[in-house]
Design an enzyme around this catalytic site. Structure first.
Site, PDB file in Angstrom:
ATOM      1  N   ASP A  13      -7.074  11.502  31.635  1.00 57.60           N
ATOM      2  CA  ASP A  13      -7.100  12.721  30.807  1.00 57.60           C
ATOM      3  C   ASP A  13      -7.749  13.903  31.514  1.00 57.60           C
ATOM      4  OD1 ASP A  13      -5.935  11.215  28.772  1.00 57.60           O
ATOM      5  OD2 ASP A  13      -7.877  10.623  27.972  1.00 57.60           O
ATOM      6  N   LYS A  16      -3.769  16.025  34.382  1.00 59.96           N
ATOM      7  CA  LYS A  16      -2.734  15.822  35.409  1.00 59.96           C
ATOM      8  C   LYS A  16      -1.394  16.439  34.986  1.00 59.96           C
ATOM      9  CE  LYS A  16      -3.464  11.452  34.832  1.00 59.96           C
ATOM     10  NZ  LYS A  16      -4.663  11.494  33.989  1.00 59.96           N
ATOM     11  N   ASN A  38       0.625   4.192  27.846  1.00 59.85           N
ATOM     12  CA  ASN A  38      -0.822   4.344  27.620  1.00 59.85           C
ATOM     13  C   ASN A  38      -1.231   5.765  28.005  1.00 59.85           C
ATOM     14  OD1 ASN A  38      -0.173   3.682  30.290  1.00 59.85           O
ATOM     15  ND2 ASN A  38      -1.954   2.425  30.659  1.00 59.85           N
ATOM     16  N   GLY A  40      -0.981   9.855  28.181  1.00 59.63           N
ATOM     17  CA  GLY A  40      -0.582  10.969  27.324  1.00 59.63           C
ATOM     18  C   GLY A  40      -0.836  12.238  28.108  1.00 59.63           C
ATOM     19  N   HIS A  41       0.221  12.914  28.519  1.00 57.53           N
ATOM     20  CA  HIS A  41       0.073  14.107  29.358  1.00 57.53           C
ATOM     21  C   HIS A  41       0.464  15.343  28.556  1.00 57.53           C
ATOM     22  CE1 HIS A  41       0.457  11.525  33.263  1.00 57.53           C
ATOM     23  NE2 HIS A  41      -0.556  11.188  32.491  1.00 57.53           N
ATOM     24  N   GLN A 223      -3.284   7.791  34.265  1.00 59.93           N
ATOM     25  CA  GLN A 223      -4.636   7.200  34.238  1.00 59.93           C
ATOM     26  C   GLN A 223      -5.513   7.860  35.316  1.00 59.93           C
ATOM     27  OE1 GLN A 223      -1.769   4.728  34.000  1.00 59.93           O
ATOM     28  NE2 GLN A 223      -2.086   5.335  31.902  1.00 59.93           N
TER      29      GLN A 223
END
Ligand code: GDP
Ligand code: IMO
Ligand code: MG
Length: 430
Positions: A13, A16, A38, A40-41, A223
């Protein structure tokens, strides 16, 4: 032409997605190389605000080809949902290609993840419950279903027949859960395959033609380094290799082709889920960093969980730079620190009477370290409208410069708000 990787250098988080969206128009090919939904961008640009889980963040640039590499584990239902959503907003997904070698997250992976977490009690990892760990475990165990298998009826049925028997035994005998029906799973995943048929392909020719033609390639990490299964805070990690080494494995691009690694760092640190966090804060200090009530509040993009927050940890930051060969730094969320009178940076760890400049690998030891803090003056001036580094308050420039000095890499980008344009370019990054 360069192959540039954008990787998370903390616990995920870091921002990115917004950095990849920012740089995508300079690339002709964007490859997401690891993780699953998994991730979330968050991307905010002139087309709207988007939360992407599997779709590469280069999808908003009409000229860019986007690839989901084989290091990714794919929940087809989630990906189809993202494709449909983007198309409903007028964004083309025609140039999306999915590696036929990428593994598929199956319904039993999701159930297994959730049941395993429940059975761990107090020592649970705090996974996102999306089936990530079991899907990667099955890949290594050579009982995975790959995207290419969804294209071949007989292969899919044959693979599923073997795997489901084993999975159903585990789920019913160990956890007392219901068995999955071979017929139902087969038909459902065959249908997903039909929906994704235009996208699933061999990516080797696409990637290698691009390399041969010197087409600029941007690699999108998911990640962060401290969640890496080898280099992170094991077992409080994810099940993949989010760092620079994962770039190669997850895409088929050789290490010698990687020209630059951009490490994305938040101006402080956040973490979702369990595990050690030496610079964690709570109370008023945490409230100031979390900024609940704003669109960029520290709440998980994927699970909605409150993120844990703390001061910038230069010990971990330098470790991430060393492991990944980070040469360029992107600092995000600088604006979040705008109101603070002073800001702490952890510059070392104290362990009993010894000083440490790297994180110990054993969790029980890492939990005992005491951060050594340096305190810098805050700037108490809004920065979110600033676009030029020299126009940032002197204290903000000094804070960012100190972070880069401690990390050991040059500063490339500073972001001062979540939108694409809220960016300060400091040096040439791509
Ligand atoms: P990712 O998983 O690394 O792509 O990051 P996430 O999207 O999960 O989390 C980053 C959060 O910070 C999102 O809510 C972004 O909109 C927000 N964000 C990114 N950069 C900035 C910034 O410079 N300032 C502010 N205020 N928010 C930002
Ligand atoms: P992005 O790409 C933050 C964390 C989970 C949990 C651990 C294991 O948005 O930065 P998993 O479901 O992967 O088995 O969970 O990893 N985690 C993330 N934390 N950002 C992410 O992705 C994450 N992906 C996994 O919270 O602690
Ligand atoms: Mg995220």
């Amino acid at each position: 032409m360069p192959v540039v990787a954008v990787i998370g250098a903390q616990w995920g988080d870091e921002g990115k997605g917004r950095i990849v969206d920012l740089l995508a128009s300079r690339a002709r090919l964007v490859i997401r190389y690891s993780g699953g939904n998994n991730a979330g961008h968050t991307v905010i640009n002139d087309l709207g605000a988007f939360k992407l889980h599997l779709m590469p963040s280069g999808i908003f640039d009409a000229n860019t080809v986007n690839v989901i590499g084989h290091g990714v584990v794919i929940n087809p239902e989630v990906l189809i949902g993202e494709i449909d959503h983007l198309q409903s907003k007028g964004i083309s997904t025609a140039k999306l290609f999915i590696s036929d070698r990428a593994h598929i997250i199956m319904p039993y992976h999701i159930l297994q993840d959730q049941l395993q977490e429940q059975s761990r009690g107090d020592s649970k990892i705090g996974t996102t419950g999306r089936g990530i760990g079991p899907a990667y475990a099955d890949k290594m165990d050579r009982i995975g279903i790959r995207a290419g298998d969804l294209m071949h009826e007989e292969t899919l049925l044959g693979r599923l027949r073997i795997v489901l028997e084993e999975k159903n035994r585990l789920l019913t005998k160990l956890y007392g859960a219901q068995a999955f029906s071979l017929h139902d799973v087969y038909l459902k995943y065959l249908d997903f395959g039909r929906r994704l048929a235009d996208h699933i392909t061999e990516i080797h020719p696409i990637v290698h033609r691009a390399l041969e033609k010197d087409i600029p390639i941007l690699m999108e990490g998911a990640q962060g380094t401290l969640l890496d299964v080898d280099h992170g805070t094991y077992p409080y990690v994810t099940s993949s290799s989010p760092g620079a080494a994962g770039v190669c494995q997850g895409s088929g691009i050789a290490p010698s082709h990687l020209n630059s690694v951009i490490g994305v760092y938040k101006a402080f640190v956040s973490r979702v889920g369990g595990g050690p966090f030496p610079t964690e804060v709570d109370g008023a200090e945490a409230d100031a960093l979390r900024q609940i009530g704003t669109p960029w509040a520290e709440v998980g993009t994927t699970t909605g969980r409150l993120r844990r927050v703390g001061w910038f940890d230069a010990v971990l930051a330098r470790y991430a730079a060393q492991i990944n060969g980070i040469d360029t730094v992107a600092i995000t969320k600088l604006d979040v620190l705008d109101n603070l009178p002073s800001i702490k940076i952890c510059v070392g760890y104290k362990l009993h009477d010894a000083a440490l400049d790297y994180p110990p690998s054993t969790i029980a030891v890492l939990e005992q370290v005491e951060p050594i803090y340096e305190e810098l003056p805050g700037w108490q001036t809004p920065t979110s409208d600033i676009r030029d580094f020299q126009a940032l308050p002197e204290e903000a420039q000094a804070y960012v410069a100190r972070l880069c000095q401690l990390i050991g890499a040059r500063l490339g980008i500073v972001s001062v708000g979540p939108s694409r344009d809220q960016t300060v370019f400091v040096s040439d990054v791509f």
